[in-house]
Every structure is written in C-alpha cells, then in structure tokens.
Design a protein around this motif. Structure first.
Motif, PDB file in Angstrom:
ATOM      1  N   ASP A 132       0.853  -1.190   0.000  1.00 11.86           N
ATOM      2  CA  ASP A 132       0.000   0.000   0.000  1.00 11.86           C
ATOM      3  C   ASP A 132       0.891   1.243   0.000  1.00 11.86           C
ATOM      4  O   ASP A 132       1.830   1.343   0.807  1.00 11.86           O
ATOM      5  N   PRO A 133       0.606   2.209  -0.888  1.00 18.16           N
ATOM      6  CA  PRO A 133       1.493   3.381  -0.986  1.00 18.16           C
ATOM      7  C   PRO A 133       1.682   4.106   0.344  1.00 18.16           C
ATOM      8  O   PRO A 133       2.800   4.547   0.658  1.00 18.16           O
ATOM      9  N   SER A 134       0.622   4.238   1.139  1.00 20.47           N
ATOM     10  CA  SER A 134       0.748   4.977   2.407  1.00 20.47           C
ATOM     11  C   SER A 134       1.592   4.194   3.416  1.00 20.47           C
ATOM     12  O   SER A 134       2.460   4.762   4.099  1.00 20.47           O
ATOM     13  N   TYR A 135       1.336   2.885   3.525  1.00 22.93           N
ATOM     14  CA  TYR A 135       2.148   2.098   4.456  1.00 22.93           C
ATOM     15  C   TYR A 135       3.607   2.026   3.997  1.00 22.93           C
ATOM     16  O   TYR A 135       4.532   2.041   4.820  1.00 22.93           O
ATOM     17  N   MET A 136       3.805   1.966   2.681  1.00 24.81           N
ATOM     18  CA  MET A 136       5.195   1.938   2.172  1.00 24.81           C
ATOM     19  C   MET A 136       5.912   3.247   2.514  1.00 24.81           C
ATOM     20  O   MET A 136       7.076   3.243   2.931  1.00 24.81           O
ATOM     21  N   ALA A 137       5.189   4.366   2.352  1.00 23.90           N
ATOM     22  CA  ALA A 137       5.808   5.663   2.673  1.00 23.90           C
ATOM     23  C   ALA A 137       6.108   5.746   4.169  1.00 23.90           C
ATOM     24  O   ALA A 137       7.172   6.253   4.580  1.00 23.90           O
ATOM     25  N   ALA A 138       5.193   5.242   4.981  1.00 21.61           N
ATOM     26  CA  ALA A 138       5.404   5.282   6.431  1.00 21.61           C
ATOM     27  C   ALA A 138       6.613   4.426   6.817  1.00 21.61           C
ATOM     28  O   ALA A 138       7.466   4.848   7.616  1.00 21.61           O
ATOM     29  N   GLN A 139       6.694   3.242   6.229  1.00 19.55           N
ATOM     30  CA  GLN A 139       7.806   2.351   6.592  1.00 19.55           C
ATOM     31  C   GLN A 139       9.144   2.943   6.151  1.00 19.55           C
ATOM     32  O   GLN A 139      10.136   2.871   6.882  1.00 19.55           O
ATOM     33  N   ALA A 140       9.143   3.575   4.966  1.00 20.45           N
ATOM     34  CA  ALA A 140      10.387   4.207   4.483  1.00 20.45           C
ATOM     35  C   ALA A 140      10.794   5.325   5.441  1.00 20.45           C
ATOM     36  O   ALA A 140      11.983   5.509   5.740  1.00 20.45           O
ATOM     37  N   SER A 141       9.820   6.038   5.947  1.00 17.19           N
ATOM     38  CA  SER A 141      10.083   7.134   6.867  1.00 17.19           C
ATOM     39  C   SER A 141      10.660   6.607   8.194  1.00 17.19           C
ATOM     40  O   SER A 141      11.627   7.162   8.735  1.00 17.19           O
ATOM     41  N   VAL A 142      10.075   5.516   8.672  1.00 15.58           N
ATOM     42  CA  VAL A 142      10.592   4.902   9.906  1.00 15.58           C
ATOM     43  C   VAL A 142      12.024   4.420   9.683  1.00 15.58           C
ATOM     44  O   VAL A 142      12.923   4.684  10.499  1.00 15.58           O
ATOM     45  N   ALA A 143      12.211   3.734   8.540  1.00 21.70           N
ATOM     46  CA  ALA A 143      13.546   3.171   8.259  1.00 21.70           C
ATOM     47  C   ALA A 143      14.589   4.272   8.114  1.00 21.70           C
ATOM     48  O   ALA A 143      15.769   4.074   8.428  1.00 21.70           O
ATOM     49  N   ALA A 144      14.167   5.460   7.667  1.00 21.06           N
ATOM     50  CA  ALA A 144      15.106   6.587   7.506  1.00 21.06           C
ATOM     51  C   ALA A 144      15.357   7.306   8.833  1.00 21.06           C
ATOM     52  O   ALA A 144      16.082   8.301   8.867  1.00 21.06           O
ATOM     53  N   GLY A 145      14.720   6.824   9.885  1.00 16.75           N
ATOM     54  CA  GLY A 145      14.969   7.414  11.208  1.00 16.75           C
ATOM     55  C   GLY A 145      14.184   8.688  11.480  1.00 16.75           C
ATOM     56  O   GLY A 145      14.460   9.405  12.450  1.00 16.75           O
ATOM     57  N   GLU A 146      13.182   8.964  10.658  1.00 15.68           N
ATOM     58  CA  GLU A 146      12.482  10.247  10.783  1.00 15.68           C
ATOM     59  C   GLU A 146      11.660  10.378  12.057  1.00 15.68           C
ATOM     60  O   GLU A 146      11.358  11.499  12.481  1.00 15.68           O
ATOM     61  N   ILE A 147      11.254   9.279  12.664  1.00 16.51           N
ATOM     62  CA  ILE A 147      10.530   9.385  13.953  1.00 16.51           C
ATOM     63  C   ILE A 147      11.403   8.873  15.100  1.00 16.51           C
ATOM     64  O   ILE A 147      10.896   8.497  16.154  1.00 16.51           O
ATOM     65  N   GLY A 148      12.698   8.874  14.881  1.00 19.61           N
ATOM     66  CA  GLY A 148      13.599   8.378  15.916  1.00 19.61           C
ATOM     67  C   GLY A 148      13.478   6.865  16.039  1.00 19.61           C
ATOM     68  O   GLY A 148      13.326   6.166  15.038  1.00 19.61           O
TER      69      GLY A 148
END
Ligand code: NAI
Length: 344
Positions: A136-152
C-alpha cells in the motif's frame, strides 16, 4: 520446475474464486502486466463458469491435484480457505510452480514450518504470502520514513483492522476455517508491527474480546471485537484492535510512535479527498470494505509477485515473516481463550 524467462509472460493459474479470489482473478486477467491468467480451479461449478465466461479462461479444474499438474502453468495464486493454504502451497511447490498464497500462511506453526522446509528445497521458485499492506502506498511511505529514522526509535505500533458490520454475517460462515478474528484480521497488523519495528522477537501476548452483534461466533470460540497487546524484546509494544461491527465502513488505521515523532496511516477511513461542510457539520465519505481500501495495494502486490517470478525484483517479504505472524497470532488467540498473558 517452473521455467520462466524474462521475455515470456508468466502463465498463472488461480485456485479459489470466492470473495477475494474473483477480485484477484479480474486483476490478473485484465490489469496485470507480463502475465497471462491461463487456468482456474474451484470445486464450485458457478465459480468455474465465472472464470470461463467472464474472464475467458480455457483451462478450468475442479480438482486441485489436476490443476497443479498442468504443465502450462508457471505460477499459482491460492485464494482458498486458510485451512488449506499450507498443504496446497507445499503441493504446488513440489509440482514446480511459483506460489502466491493469501494470508495467513497457516493456522499452526508446524504447518508454516513444513512450508518453509519445502520452499528451502525449491530455492528457484517464489513463495509469497499476501500481506497486502506492505504494498500500500501509504504504508510503504510510512515504513520508508521509519527506516530513515524520521521518527527516531519506533517503540509502539497501535493498529486496527475494522470491518463494516455485515448483517448477513459472511464471516460467521467463514469462522470455521479463518482461525478467528485475530488470525484473520489482526495478522495484517501483526505483520505491519514487525515490519515497522524492525522485526523484533515477540515475547508475550495478552488478548481480550467481546461480542457486540454476532453471538453465533461463540460456537467457534470467536468474538466480533478483539483487543490485544504484544510485547517485543527490547521494549517495543504493539496494541491491536480488530472489529467486524463498525457502523460507518471499513477502517484500517495505524499509528507508529517513535522517540522523535509519530506517523498515522488511514485515519478516519476517508474514501476520497472531498470534505463536505454544511448545516449537518463537516464530513467525508467512508471506504466500504477492505478491497476498496487496498485495491491499489492488491495490484502492486500481484505486480511484485509476477516480477519476482520473472526474476526481475526480489521480495523483501519472506515466509519467515509469515511464520512469525502466525506464531504471534496464535499466542494472541490462546490468550483470548485462557484470559492470561501467553508466551509467544
Ligand atoms: P471465500 O470463502 O469467499 O473463498 C474461498 C474460495 O476457495 C471459494 O471460491 C471456494 O470455492 C474455493 N475453494 C474451496 N476449496 C477449494 C479447493 N480445494 N481448491 C480450490 N478452491 C477451493 O473466502 P475469501 O474471503 O475469498 O478468502 C480466501 C482467502 O483469502 C482466505 O485465506 C483469507 O484469509 C484471504 N483473504 C485475504 C484478504 C487480504 O486482505 N489479504 C482479504 C480477504 C480474504
């Protein structure tokens, strides 16, 4: 063994043409590139007629063993009752086919392990479990954001799968083979939680539930609203909610909370981007079911399966992930019945 070259379309057969199988079949027949849907299998004559008449499929089977023995099929898509998944996946792998199987992989750990062992003996074949939210595009974007450390450091996933109430109770008839509300619905949230949290080891689960509208579920030890908490090694936690009785529509939503921020996916189940403001207030239309919510993700998922079978793109989603989702889902289900926290 399936011999798929990058230049030739993948020849796919589908087994199971029920609620979801018909949707997958239509997408494979008309909307998925680099493949041809050449065969279908169902014990139900009207479902085979659908495949022949609506989709133009010529190779129709009422018998699964004959279906997987068809040398004109490279890959199978299994959308059959969950209780059949493990044995059908094994039989298809042993017949040399790539396999896509709907979630969950199986309803017990031993069956998952049997599938993993057979898949290991057939490393050139793809074996994929349908955790559609990973596409899912939204879950993929969220996971990429988590993996990039954006939410610590992510430490809490709060996730729900809530279906609109179906007064006809399809899921009550489905209950004997679904594994119950947690194995059927929350298994998606379990996989999401592991994905977002970086695959930590699950330690313990606690669950409770209630039956708001469908008392017939009691016969199967099931509830129509279930709540669970999963504890992971290292301190991360998941809080899960599954419901069959929402009044407003289908609402799958997830929060991922980290030390430096929070991500929210799917809040308020909005069907589109239109917000109506008038004398009744401010409101939007709501997604009615899981397919409407995830239609794009289902298409991307099938494209990923086809690409993996054609050797174009490896999958990050593994059978080991599916095994862990089943293991955690089972501990949650045990806890629902025992009333105690259960080890995973
Ligand atoms: P369903 O009961 O509507 O369909 C099951 C189909 O399997 C029917 O067409 C039936 O005739 C066929 N079937 C039964 N025995 C068979 C056999 N031996 N060989 C071939 N076909 C056989 O169920 P539904 O809702 O379509 O679910 C099917 C699977 O898809 C389940 O495992 C479910 O967990 C999964 N699913 C996944 C979803 C997702 O979000 N990824 C959503 C809905 C279902």
């Amino acid at each position: 063994m399936a011999t798929t070259s990058v230049s030739s379309p993948l020849r796919i057969g589908i087994a199971g043409l029920g609620r979801l199988g018909q949707r997958h079949a239509e997408a494979l027949a008309f909307r998925t590139r680099h493949c041809n849907l050449v065969a279908a299998c169902s014990p139900v004559a009207s479902e085979r007629a659908f495949a022949g008449e609506q989709l133009g499929i010529g190779r129709l089977y009422d018998d699964f063993d004959a279906f997987i023995a068809d040398p004109e099929i490279d890959a199978v898509v299994l959308v059959t009752p969950t209780s059949l998944h493990a044995n059908q996946t094994i039989a298809a792998l042993e017949a040399g086919k790539h396999v896509f199987v709907e979630k969950p992989l199986a309803l017990n750990v031993a069956d998952c392990e049997r599938v993993l062992a057979v898949a290991e003996r057939h490393p050139a074949q793809v074996a994929m479990v349908g955790f559609v939210r990973r596409f899912d595009p939204s879950y993929m974007a969220a996971q990429a954001s988590v993996a990039a450390g954006e939410i610590g450091q992510p430490f809490l996933v709060r996730s729900q799968t809530c279906d609109q109430n179906d007064p006809e109770g399809f899921f009550v008839r489905f209950a004997p083979t679904s594994g119950g509300i947690f194995m059927d619905c929350s298994v998606h949230d379990i996989d999401l939680a592991r994905w977002m949290l970086g695959r930590p080891k699950a330690l313990r689960a606690f669950a409770t539930g209630t039956t708001a509208l469908h008392p017939a579920l009691a016969e199967f030890g099931d509830v129509d609203n279930g709540l669970a908490i999963v504890e992971f090694e290292g301190g991360a936690r998941a809080v899960l909610y599954a419901s069959r009785t929402m009044a407003h529509g289908h609402e799958t939503s997830t929060e991922v909370i980290g030390t430096a921020g929070k991500l929210t996916v799917g809040e308020h189940a909005a069907r589109d981007r239109v917000v109506r403001s008038d004398s009744h207030g401010v409101r939007h239309a709501v997604v009615k079911d899981f397919y409407e919510r995830f239609e794009t993700a289902f298409a991307t998922e099938m494209a990923a399966f086809v690409a993996a079978c054609r050797g174009e793109q490896p999958l990050s989603l593994t059978l080991a992930d599916a095994l862990e989702a089943t293991r955690i889902g089972l501990a949650i289900t045990r806890s629902l019945h025992s009333g105690q926290a259960e080890p995973v």
